[in-house]
Every structure is written in structure tokens, then in C-alpha cells.
Scaffold this motif. Structure first.
Motif, PDB file in Angstrom:
ATOM      1  N   VAL A 141       0.836  -1.201   0.000  1.00  0.00           N
ATOM      2  CA  VAL A 141       0.000   0.000   0.000  1.00  0.00           C
ATOM      3  C   VAL A 141       0.871   1.251   0.000  1.00  0.00           C
ATOM      4  O   VAL A 141       0.619   2.210  -0.745  1.00  0.00           O
ATOM      5  CB  VAL A 141      -0.945   0.008   1.217  1.00  0.00           C
ATOM      6  N   HIS A 142       1.897   1.241   0.825  1.00  0.00           N
ATOM      7  CA  HIS A 142       2.816   2.384   0.904  1.00  0.00           C
ATOM      8  C   HIS A 142       3.422   2.691  -0.460  1.00  0.00           C
ATOM      9  O   HIS A 142       3.450   3.845  -0.901  1.00  0.00           O
ATOM     10  CB  HIS A 142       3.917   2.071   1.916  1.00  0.00           C
ATOM     11  N   GLU A 143       3.891   1.654  -1.146  1.00  0.00           N
ATOM     12  CA  GLU A 143       4.515   1.866  -2.450  1.00  0.00           C
ATOM     13  C   GLU A 143       3.514   2.411  -3.458  1.00  0.00           C
ATOM     14  O   GLU A 143       3.826   3.329  -4.222  1.00  0.00           O
ATOM     15  CB  GLU A 143       5.103   0.551  -2.960  1.00  0.00           C
ATOM     16  N   TYR A 144       2.287   1.862  -3.448  1.00  0.00           N
ATOM     17  CA  TYR A 144       1.269   2.320  -4.399  1.00  0.00           C
ATOM     18  C   TYR A 144       0.914   3.785  -4.151  1.00  0.00           C
ATOM     19  O   TYR A 144       0.807   4.577  -5.094  1.00  0.00           O
ATOM     20  CB  TYR A 144       0.015   1.449  -4.279  1.00  0.00           C
ATOM     21  N   VAL A 145       0.730   4.149  -2.893  1.00  0.00           N
ATOM     22  CA  VAL A 145       0.362   5.526  -2.559  1.00  0.00           C
ATOM     23  C   VAL A 145       1.483   6.490  -2.929  1.00  0.00           C
ATOM     24  O   VAL A 145       1.233   7.570  -3.480  1.00  0.00           O
ATOM     25  CB  VAL A 145       0.032   5.647  -1.053  1.00  0.00           C
ATOM     26  N   MET A 146       2.722   6.110  -2.665  1.00  0.00           N
ATOM     27  CA  MET A 146       3.850   7.001  -2.928  1.00  0.00           C
ATOM     28  C   MET A 146       4.142   7.166  -4.415  1.00  0.00           C
ATOM     29  O   MET A 146       4.735   8.169  -4.833  1.00  0.00           O
ATOM     30  CB  MET A 146       5.097   6.489  -2.210  1.00  0.00           C
ATOM     31  N   LEU A 147       3.718   6.208  -5.234  1.00  0.00           N
ATOM     32  CA  LEU A 147       4.022   6.277  -6.673  1.00  0.00           C
ATOM     33  C   LEU A 147       2.850   6.805  -7.498  1.00  0.00           C
ATOM     34  O   LEU A 147       3.018   7.068  -8.690  1.00  0.00           O
ATOM     35  CB  LEU A 147       4.437   4.899  -7.197  1.00  0.00           C
ATOM     36  N   ASN A 148       1.682   6.937  -6.911  1.00  0.00           N
ATOM     37  CA  ASN A 148       0.510   7.460  -7.616  1.00  0.00           C
ATOM     38  C   ASN A 148       0.106   8.759  -6.934  1.00  0.00           C
ATOM     39  O   ASN A 148      -0.540   8.743  -5.879  1.00  0.00           O
ATOM     40  CB  ASN A 148      -0.625   6.441  -7.587  1.00  0.00           C
ATOM     41  N   PHE A 149       0.506   9.867  -7.538  1.00  0.00           N
ATOM     42  CA  PHE A 149       0.460  11.140  -6.844  1.00  0.00           C
ATOM     43  C   PHE A 149      -0.960  11.616  -6.529  1.00  0.00           C
ATOM     44  O   PHE A 149      -1.187  12.248  -5.497  1.00  0.00           O
ATOM     45  CB  PHE A 149       1.221  12.193  -7.642  1.00  0.00           C
ATOM     46  N   THR A 150      -1.925  11.331  -7.410  1.00  0.00           N
ATOM     47  CA  THR A 150      -3.307  11.713  -7.111  1.00  0.00           C
ATOM     48  C   THR A 150      -3.826  10.924  -5.923  1.00  0.00           C
ATOM     49  O   THR A 150      -4.450  11.484  -5.005  1.00  0.00           O
ATOM     50  CB  THR A 150      -4.213  11.467  -8.331  1.00  0.00           C
ATOM     51  N   VAL A 151      -3.554   9.622  -5.901  1.00  0.00           N
ATOM     52  CA  VAL A 151      -3.935   8.780  -4.765  1.00  0.00           C
ATOM     53  C   VAL A 151      -3.234   9.271  -3.502  1.00  0.00           C
ATOM     54  O   VAL A 151      -3.825   9.317  -2.415  1.00  0.00           O
ATOM     55  CB  VAL A 151      -3.575   7.306  -5.042  1.00  0.00           C
ATOM     56  N   HIS A 152      -1.969   9.659  -3.641  1.00  0.00           N
ATOM     57  CA  HIS A 152      -1.181  10.177  -2.520  1.00  0.00           C
ATOM     58  C   HIS A 152      -1.872  11.369  -1.877  1.00  0.00           C
ATOM     59  O   HIS A 152      -2.063  11.419  -0.652  1.00  0.00           O
ATOM     60  CB  HIS A 152       0.203  10.569  -3.048  1.00  0.00           C
ATOM     61  N   ARG A 153      -2.282  12.326  -2.689  1.00  0.00           N
ATOM     62  CA  ARG A 153      -2.920  13.534  -2.159  1.00  0.00           C
ATOM     63  C   ARG A 153      -4.262  13.213  -1.496  1.00  0.00           C
ATOM     64  O   ARG A 153      -4.566  13.716  -0.414  1.00  0.00           O
ATOM     65  CB  ARG A 153      -3.120  14.547  -3.284  1.00  0.00           C
ATOM     66  N   ILE A 154      -5.060  12.372  -2.161  1.00  0.00           N
ATOM     67  CA  ILE A 154      -6.367  12.031  -1.609  1.00  0.00           C
ATOM     68  C   ILE A 154      -6.216  11.258  -0.300  1.00  0.00           C
ATOM     69  O   ILE A 154      -6.888  11.554   0.691  1.00  0.00           O
ATOM     70  CB  ILE A 154      -7.186  11.205  -2.623  1.00  0.00           C
ATOM     71  N   TYR A 155      -5.314  10.275  -0.284  1.00  0.00           N
ATOM     72  CA  TYR A 155      -5.136   9.435   0.908  1.00  0.00           C
ATOM     73  C   TYR A 155      -4.664  10.272   2.084  1.00  0.00           C
ATOM     74  O   TYR A 155      -5.195  10.148   3.202  1.00  0.00           O
ATOM     75  CB  TYR A 155      -4.132   8.323   0.618  1.00  0.00           C
ATOM     76  N   PHE A 156      -3.677  11.137   1.853  1.00  0.00           N
ATOM     77  CA  PHE A 156      -3.157  11.944   2.947  1.00  0.00           C
ATOM     78  C   PHE A 156      -4.184  12.961   3.438  1.00  0.00           C
ATOM     79  O   PHE A 156      -4.217  13.295   4.623  1.00  0.00           O
ATOM     80  CB  PHE A 156      -1.865  12.639   2.523  1.00  0.00           C
ATOM     81  N   PHE A 157      -5.024  13.472   2.533  1.00  0.00           N
ATOM     82  CA  PHE A 157      -6.072  14.404   2.947  1.00  0.00           C
ATOM     83  C   PHE A 157      -7.102  13.695   3.820  1.00  0.00           C
ATOM     84  O   PHE A 157      -7.493  14.212   4.881  1.00  0.00           O
ATOM     85  CB  PHE A 157      -6.755  15.020   1.724  1.00  0.00           C
ATOM     86  N   VAL A 158      -7.543  12.517   3.384  1.00  0.00           N
ATOM     87  CA  VAL A 158      -8.518  11.745   4.172  1.00  0.00           C
ATOM     88  C   VAL A 158      -7.917  11.350   5.519  1.00  0.00           C
ATOM     89  O   VAL A 158      -8.593  11.403   6.560  1.00  0.00           O
ATOM     90  CB  VAL A 158      -8.980  10.497   3.390  1.00  0.00           C
ATOM     91  N   LEU A 159      -6.639  10.972   5.514  1.00  0.00           N
ATOM     92  CA  LEU A 159      -5.965  10.617   6.767  1.00  0.00           C
ATOM     93  C   LEU A 159      -5.914  11.817   7.715  1.00  0.00           C
ATOM     94  O   LEU A 159      -6.113  11.670   8.929  1.00  0.00           O
ATOM     95  CB  LEU A 159      -4.560  10.108   6.469  1.00  0.00           C
ATOM     96  N   LEU A 160      -5.671  13.003   7.169  1.00  0.00           N
ATOM     97  CA  LEU A 160      -5.636  14.215   7.999  1.00  0.00           C
ATOM     98  C   LEU A 160      -7.008  14.494   8.605  1.00  0.00           C
ATOM     99  O   LEU A 160      -7.108  14.818   9.793  1.00  0.00           O
ATOM    100  CB  LEU A 160      -5.169  15.410   7.163  1.00  0.00           C
ATOM    101  N   ILE A 161      -8.064  14.378   7.796  1.00  0.00           N
ATOM    102  CA  ILE A 161      -9.416  14.594   8.313  1.00  0.00           C
ATOM    103  C   ILE A 161      -9.734  13.584   9.413  1.00  0.00           C
ATOM    104  O   ILE A 161     -10.293  13.932  10.463  1.00  0.00           O
ATOM    105  CB  ILE A 161     -10.456  14.486   7.177  1.00  0.00           C
ATOM    106  N   SER A 162      -9.358  12.324   9.187  1.00  0.00           N
ATOM    107  CA  SER A 162      -9.620  11.300  10.206  1.00  0.00           C
ATOM    108  C   SER A 162      -8.826  11.576  11.482  1.00  0.00           C
ATOM    109  O   SER A 162      -9.296  11.284  12.588  1.00  0.00           O
ATOM    110  CB  SER A 162      -9.285   9.906   9.653  1.00  0.00           C
ATOM    111  N   ALA A 163      -7.620  12.145  11.341  1.00  0.00           N
ATOM    112  CA  ALA A 163      -6.827  12.509  12.524  1.00  0.00           C
ATOM    113  C   ALA A 163      -7.522  13.605  13.327  1.00  0.00           C
ATOM    114  O   ALA A 163      -7.573  13.555  14.565  1.00  0.00           O
ATOM    115  CB  ALA A 163      -5.432  12.957  12.100  1.00  0.00           C
TER     116      ALA A 163
END
Length: 301
Positions: A141-163
């Protein structure tokens, strides 16, 4: 130092991101100043502590996601884990404590937000944050998120909201919206510590490096495209790979990253636990003092 001299000012400091965060700070001071005086004149002004928390939180988040720490996080795994700890364990409670209560009420008192109230259930916020955080550290999962920049931005944004959702349950910036009592908050903090432990243990006790981004030059050079503009293949022409910038072997760097995350988690949860306990203790004493005496006229029969 750490190879940062090989990168330009723009690559290190991301001026556009800096101005976005500067605008957020300016907006904050406008809202707690002139806007409050015009629309909420009876509300107390923000304290120095609140201003310090908010500005400090914004500065830390910028450094971890737009400043030099972000670039270092793409070069060295332990810096990446430091950024994760700052972004999701340190910044959210600082922002929540830094924004005055009247602003939270003004922002979330609209009827629209009542439809989303079930999402703010403590159990949902507890599970959502810890699942998102833990799944991210599964190597694939880490590799996929880090290599797909749109997914990276969305995942980190959702993670921030959940935090923020998770920390809201503990910090409770609007007292009447709190769903947890003092004792339950302490249990909530303990549960967070337990649920976050497996991800840290996976990283610390793995016998081999887990993340190709930090030991495979071809994966690393692709991931660097997130924080460097244009073609990043020049990195392989000039450097052997991410190990060029690291002062530790990959496995030790990985272990250090897990230890950093666990230490920051323990320090933050410990500090918040003390804060919650103190708040609960003061409230209990205040309630006890306000109870009417069984004999309102002492000294009389």
C-alpha cells in the motif's frame, strides 16, 4: 548537510505552499480579530496560548508537508515517519486547541453538518484513523500511494481529516458537543495507543527493509517526482540512490523511523492524558463544591 545542498530553494521550501499556509494564518488572525469584533463582540478574544498553538501547528505542518522535512522524508525513512508523527499526532490537537470555541460553533452549527454527525461517533473516528494509518504502512500500500500522486494527495487528505476527527474526541474544543466524559477520554487515548502499536511493531521488528522507495533506486526516483518538478531521472545520474543521503543502513533507518513514531505517540498521548485528567479532576472538584450541603444552617439543630 544530508544532501540538501543539491536541491534548489524552490524544491526545499515550496514557495507556493508557503504562501498558502501564510494566507491561512492571516485569515485566522482576521477571524479572531476584526471579524470577531463585528459578528461576535461578546465572545472572548483568543488567548496568547491559542494563537501560539495555531501558528505553531501551521508552521509544523508546512515544514512536514511543504518545507525541507518533506524532501528529507522522500530521502530518509526515519524523516518520513517524523513527518507522519508531526502531521497526524502533533498538529491536529494544536490546531483544535488554537481555534477559539466561537469559530468552531460558527463553522459547524449549520444544519448541513448535523447529517454527518454519525461519522463523529467516537468509535468510528477511533477505528477510521487507526485503520487508515496502519494500512498505509503495509509495504504494498505504501509503495502504491507514494508512486501514484493523485492517490497520494487524496489518501493523505482523508488521513488528515480522520486525525482531526479522532483528536476532536479527546480535545473537545466545543464542550457541549463532547461525547466522552473524562474517564472515557482516558480510555479512548489508551485504545489509540494499543491500535497504533502493531504498525510501529511491524516497522521496528521486521528483519529486512520493507519499503522499496528507500532501498530501490528505480522506485525511489519515481517517488521523488512528488516533491521535485519535471524529470527526476537526473537523480540516478548524479546519485547512486536514496542510500547516498542516508547516514544509516536501510534496516536501521527503518527501525529508527518506527521508534520515532512510537516515541512521539507515547509523548503526545501521555501529555494529552495529563491534560484530560487535570480537566476531569478540576470539573469533578468544581461539581463537588457546588453540591448543596445537607445542613444549610450549620450550628443549628
Amino acid at each position: 548537510m544530508l544532501g540538501l545542498q543539491y536541491f534548489s530553494f524552490e524544491e526545499l521550501w515550496s514557495p507556493i505552499v508557503f504562501f498558502i499556509f501564510a494566507a491561512i494564518v492571516i485569515l485566522y488572525f482576521y477571524l479572531i480579530g476584526p471579524w470577531r469584533e463585528r459578528h461576535y463582540p461578546m465572545e472572548a478574544a483568543a488567548t496568547l496560548k491559542q494563537k501560539t498553538f495555531f501558528v505553531g501547528g501551521v508552521v509544523l505542518y508546512y515544514l512536514a508537508n511543504g518545507g525541507p522535512l518533506e524532501l528529507l522524508g522522500h530521502l530518509i525513512f526515519s524523516f518520513h515517519m517524523t513527518n507522519m508523527a508531526i502531521s497526524y499526532l502533533v498538529v491536529p490537537p494544536m490546531i483544535l486547541l488554537g481555534v477559539p470555541t466561537f469559530l468552531w460553533r460558527a463553522a459547524f452549527s449549520k444544519p448541513f453538518w448535523k447529517r454527518l454527525r454519525p461519522m463523529m461517533h467516537p468509535l468510528i473516528s477511533l477505528i477510521l484513523f487507526n485503520i487508515l494509518f496502519s494500512i498505509y504502512h503495509v509495504p504494498e500500500v505504501h509503495e502504491y500511494v507514494m508512486l501514484n500522486f493523485t492517490v497520494h494527495r487524496i489518501y493523505f487528505f482523508v488521513l488528515l481529516i480522520s486525525a482531526f476527527m479522532m483528536w476532536w474526541q479527546i480535545v473537545s474544543p466545543v464542550p457541549e458537543w463532547s461525547r466522552l466524559s473524562g474517564v472515557k477520554k482516558m480510555g479512548f487515548i489508551f485504545a489509540n495507543g494499543v491500535l497504533l502499536t502493531p504498525a510501529c511493531a511491524l516497522i521496528i521488528f521486521s528483519p529486512e527493509p520493507l519499503y522499496p522507495m528507500y532501498n530501490d533506486p528505480n522506485v525511489w526516483v519515481q517517488a521523488m517526482g512528488y516533491c521535485l518538478p519535471g524529470d527526476t531521472t537526473w537523480l540516478l545520474e548524479q546519485f547512486s540512490g536514496p542510500e547516498y543521503f542516508n547516514f544509516l543502513p536501510p534496516i536501521e533507518d527503518q527501525q529508527l523511523g518506527g521508534v520515532v513514531m512510537k516515541l512521539v505517540q507515547e509523548l503526545m498521548y501521555g501529555a494529552i492524558l495529563i491534560y484530560v485528567f487535570k480537566e476531569w479532576y478540576q470539573k469533578e472538584n468544581k461539581d463537588s463544591d457546588e453540591l448543596p450541603s445537607s445542613n444549610p444552617n450549620p450550628g443549628t439543630a
